[in-house]
Scaffold this motif. Sequence first.
Motif, PDB file in Angstrom:
ATOM      1  N   LEU A  12       0.852  -1.181   0.000  1.00 49.03           N
ATOM      2  CA  LEU A  12       0.000   0.000   0.000  1.00 49.03           C
ATOM      3  C   LEU A  12       0.890   1.235   0.000  1.00 49.03           C
ATOM      4  CD1 LEU A  12      -2.427  -1.158   2.831  1.00 49.03           C
ATOM      5  CD2 LEU A  12      -2.921  -1.190   0.374  1.00 49.03           C
ATOM      6  N   PRO A  13       0.516   2.286  -0.713  1.00 47.90           N
ATOM      7  CA  PRO A  13       1.297   3.526  -0.655  1.00 47.90           C
ATOM      8  C   PRO A  13       1.339   4.082   0.768  1.00 47.90           C
ATOM      9  CG  PRO A  13      -0.299   3.578  -2.450  1.00 47.90           C
ATOM     10  CD  PRO A  13      -0.637   2.390  -1.613  1.00 47.90           C
ATOM     11  N   GLU A  14       2.383   4.812   1.092  1.00 40.72           N
ATOM     12  CA  GLU A  14       2.527   5.352   2.451  1.00 40.72           C
ATOM     13  C   GLU A  14       1.518   6.458   2.740  1.00 40.72           C
ATOM     14  OE1 GLU A  14       6.474   6.536   3.388  1.00 40.72           O
ATOM     15  OE2 GLU A  14       7.373   4.607   2.881  1.00 40.72           O
ATOM     16  N   LYS A  15       1.169   7.244   1.734  1.00 45.62           N
ATOM     17  CA  LYS A  15       0.255   8.368   1.951  1.00 45.62           C
ATOM     18  C   LYS A  15      -1.154   7.863   2.227  1.00 45.62           C
ATOM     19  CE  LYS A  15      -1.500  12.631  -0.158  1.00 45.62           C
ATOM     20  NZ  LYS A  15      -1.512  13.482  -1.376  1.00 45.62           N
ATOM     21  N   VAL A  16      -1.778   8.408   3.270  1.00 48.00           N
ATOM     22  CA  VAL A  16      -3.130   8.001   3.665  1.00 48.00           C
ATOM     23  C   VAL A  16      -4.092   9.175   3.513  1.00 48.00           C
ATOM     24  CG1 VAL A  16      -4.573   7.232   5.592  1.00 48.00           C
ATOM     25  CG2 VAL A  16      -2.300   6.233   5.261  1.00 48.00           C
ATOM     26  N   LEU A  17      -5.241   8.904   2.933  1.00 48.22           N
ATOM     27  CA  LEU A  17      -6.309   9.893   2.813  1.00 48.22           C
ATOM     28  C   LEU A  17      -7.464   9.409   3.690  1.00 48.22           C
ATOM     29  CD1 LEU A  17      -7.243  12.480   1.262  1.00 48.22           C
ATOM     30  CD2 LEU A  17      -8.258  10.935  -0.422  1.00 48.22           C
ATOM     31  N   SER A  18      -7.663  10.073   4.817  1.00 46.58           N
ATOM     32  CA  SER A  18      -8.681   9.635   5.776  1.00 46.58           C
ATOM     33  C   SER A  18     -10.013  10.326   5.524  1.00 46.58           C
ATOM     34  CB  SER A  18      -8.216   9.941   7.203  1.00 46.58           C
ATOM     35  OG  SER A  18      -8.222  11.346   7.431  1.00 46.58           O
ATOM     36  N   ASN A  19     -11.050   9.825   6.161  1.00 43.54           N
ATOM     37  CA  ASN A  19     -12.362  10.464   6.066  1.00 43.54           C
ATOM     38  C   ASN A  19     -12.346  11.862   6.673  1.00 43.54           C
ATOM     39  OD1 ASN A  19     -13.279   8.165   4.856  1.00 43.54           O
ATOM     40  ND2 ASN A  19     -14.621   7.531   6.524  1.00 43.54           N
ATOM     41  N   ASP A  20     -11.519  12.051   7.689  1.00 45.13           N
ATOM     42  CA  ASP A  20     -11.380  13.389   8.268  1.00 45.13           C
ATOM     43  C   ASP A  20     -10.811  14.360   7.242  1.00 45.13           C
ATOM     44  OD1 ASP A  20     -12.375  12.803  10.836  1.00 45.13           O
ATOM     45  OD2 ASP A  20     -10.430  12.014  11.477  1.00 45.13           O
ATOM     46  N   ASP A  21      -9.848  13.880   6.457  1.00 48.26           N
ATOM     47  CA  ASP A  21      -9.277  14.726   5.404  1.00 48.26           C
ATOM     48  C   ASP A  21     -10.340  15.114   4.388  1.00 48.26           C
ATOM     49  OD1 ASP A  21      -6.706  14.453   6.517  1.00 48.26           O
ATOM     50  OD2 ASP A  21      -6.317  12.618   5.376  1.00 48.26           O
ATOM     51  N   LEU A  22     -11.166  14.148   4.008  1.00 50.66           N
ATOM     52  CA  LEU A  22     -12.199  14.412   3.010  1.00 50.66           C
ATOM     53  C   LEU A  22     -13.309  15.301   3.566  1.00 50.66           C
ATOM     54  CD1 LEU A  22     -12.498  10.882   1.358  1.00 50.66           C
ATOM     55  CD2 LEU A  22     -11.366  12.902   0.430  1.00 50.66           C
ATOM     56  N   ALA A  23     -13.621  15.135   4.852  1.00 47.06           N
ATOM     57  CA  ALA A  23     -14.679  15.938   5.474  1.00 47.06           C
ATOM     58  C   ALA A  23     -14.329  17.425   5.487  1.00 47.06           C
ATOM     59  CB  ALA A  23     -14.932  15.447   6.899  1.00 47.06           C
ATOM     60  N   GLU A  24     -13.036  17.721   5.493  1.00 45.99           N
ATOM     61  CA  GLU A  24     -12.603  19.122   5.444  1.00 45.99           C
ATOM     62  C   GLU A  24     -12.874  19.742   4.077  1.00 45.99           C
ATOM     63  OE1 GLU A  24      -8.549  19.469   6.597  1.00 45.99           O
ATOM     64  OE2 GLU A  24      -8.858  18.667   8.620  1.00 45.99           O
ATOM     65  N   ILE A  25     -12.955  18.884   3.058  1.00 49.84           N
ATOM     66  CA  ILE A  25     -13.189  19.360   1.690  1.00 49.84           C
ATOM     67  C   ILE A  25     -14.673  19.393   1.359  1.00 49.84           C
ATOM     68  CG2 ILE A  25     -12.703  18.912  -0.750  1.00 49.84           C
ATOM     69  CD1 ILE A  25     -10.223  17.332   0.205  1.00 49.84           C
ATOM     70  N   TYR A  26     -15.400  18.359   1.798  1.00 51.02           N
ATOM     71  CA  TYR A  26     -16.818  18.242   1.490  1.00 51.02           C
ATOM     72  C   TYR A  26     -17.623  18.765   2.686  1.00 51.02           C
ATOM     73  CZ  TYR A  26     -14.641  14.890  -1.710  1.00 51.02           C
ATOM     74  OH  TYR A  26     -13.837  14.292  -2.629  1.00 51.02           O
ATOM     75  N   ASP A  27     -18.119  19.978   2.571  1.00 47.17           N
ATOM     76  CA  ASP A  27     -18.763  20.664   3.695  1.00 47.17           C
ATOM     77  C   ASP A  27     -19.941  19.894   4.277  1.00 47.17           C
ATOM     78  OD1 ASP A  27     -16.979  22.734   3.429  1.00 47.17           O
ATOM     79  OD2 ASP A  27     -18.278  23.894   2.104  1.00 47.17           O
ATOM     80  N   ASP A  28     -20.710  19.211   3.427  1.00 45.12           N
ATOM     81  CA  ASP A  28     -21.933  18.564   3.895  1.00 45.12           C
ATOM     82  C   ASP A  28     -21.732  17.089   4.253  1.00 45.12           C
ATOM     83  OD1 ASP A  28     -21.374  18.086   1.245  1.00 45.12           O
ATOM     84  OD2 ASP A  28     -23.467  17.812   0.658  1.00 45.12           O
ATOM     85  N   TRP A  29     -20.489  16.615   4.201  1.00 43.20           N
ATOM     86  CA  TRP A  29     -20.199  15.221   4.541  1.00 43.20           C
ATOM     87  C   TRP A  29     -19.227  15.151   5.703  1.00 43.20           C
ATOM     88  CZ3 TRP A  29     -19.683  11.083   0.168  1.00 43.20           C
ATOM     89  CH2 TRP A  29     -20.869  11.067  -0.585  1.00 43.20           C
ATOM     90  N   THR A  30     -19.629  14.454   6.757  1.00 42.91           N
ATOM     91  CA  THR A  30     -18.736  14.228   7.884  1.00 42.91           C
ATOM     92  C   THR A  30     -17.965  12.920   7.678  1.00 42.91           C
ATOM     93  OG1 THR A  30     -20.372  12.970   9.137  1.00 42.91           O
ATOM     94  CG2 THR A  30     -20.364  15.382   9.426  1.00 42.91           C
ATOM     95  N   ALA A  31     -16.925  12.737   8.470  1.00 42.44           N
ATOM     96  CA  ALA A  31     -16.154  11.494   8.392  1.00 42.44           C
ATOM     97  C   ALA A  31     -17.047  10.291   8.681  1.00 42.44           C
ATOM     98  CB  ALA A  31     -14.986  11.543   9.369  1.00 42.44           C
ATOM     99  N   GLU A  32     -17.954  10.446   9.648  1.00 41.19           N
ATOM    100  CA  GLU A  32     -18.857   9.361  10.011  1.00 41.19           C
ATOM    101  C   GLU A  32     -19.827   9.035   8.875  1.00 41.19           C
ATOM    102  OE1 GLU A  32     -21.965   8.117  13.604  1.00 41.19           O
ATOM    103  OE2 GLU A  32     -21.343  10.201  13.352  1.00 41.19           O
TER     104      GLU A  32
END
Length: 333
Positions: A12-32
Amino acid sequence: MNIGIKAIEYVLPEKVLSNDDLAEIYDDWTAEKILIKTGIAKRHVVLEEECASDLAEKAANKIFESGVITPKDVDFIIFATQSPDYQLPTTACILQDKLGIPKTAGAFDFNLGCSAYIYGLAMAKSFIYMGIAKNVLLLTAETYSKYIHPLDKSTRTIFGDAGAATVVCENGHHIGEFDLGTDGSGKNALIIPSGGSRLPRSEVTAIEKEDNGSIRSMDNLYMDGAEVFNFTIEAVPQSVRNILEKHNLNLSDIDLFVFHQANKFMLDFLRKKLKIDKEKFYINIEDIGNTVSATIPIALKRAEEEGRLNKGNIVLITGFGVGLSWGSTIITW
């Protein structure tokens, strides 16, 4: 001939993209919310300079470092990827040189995604059965992240990058018969519209558009989730029935089901539709996402490490998706 899987490794690549990272971009979507919708908490993605061949090379080297086989033993390389290094030459040829595999070995790529591992096993088994090769190195690696628009929720939340290496030879985990199928009429359900001869990339194809809260251009990966779902719930159960019939087996005879790890919702739906016991159905997606052609070998390796696959177990594997295409086989561990 007892042709089968001798060993599997993955990276697996070392770089991780978490749901928290995505939630910062998508205003209406939380990590949960992302976790609930997809069953995925994080996914690994390559750096800009990393390619699918780099992942495949690392996975192959893990095989060699294990001592199961040496580069000199490999007489055929099959590389399944939709993320080649170049339009030409064939990436498998580049890997032959990088891995120190003899020049007498055959090598080629084939362009297939979510069902690629099944097709790759079918080709590897055929080459050995026909006497064309003795030790086939089947490599599967994808870097879909390179094709996904950062603001496309429908794909960026699901797909992750990974690479896997499988040795197919005599006296491995026995590979049985195959059920393979194709429906090219669904080609537009999972597609990168531009970039090929049919529609070269241009200023026009690079124009970004909004679609149901996601943004992408024709240069990016597009997925019609509803269409893929409808295809899957019809094709997969039939493929499972077909492969069981070919082996004269029932659902109850299977010790473990390992399907392409598309997303948790789809996997749960398929399990319930097929009436498969939950303890016999393997899901391995939360920490890596949908890694396309690498999902099944990764799942098999992890299931074995977790004690879910033991000697004598019968495992049914099924891949399905882009193409549209599907395939199933049965492996005796």
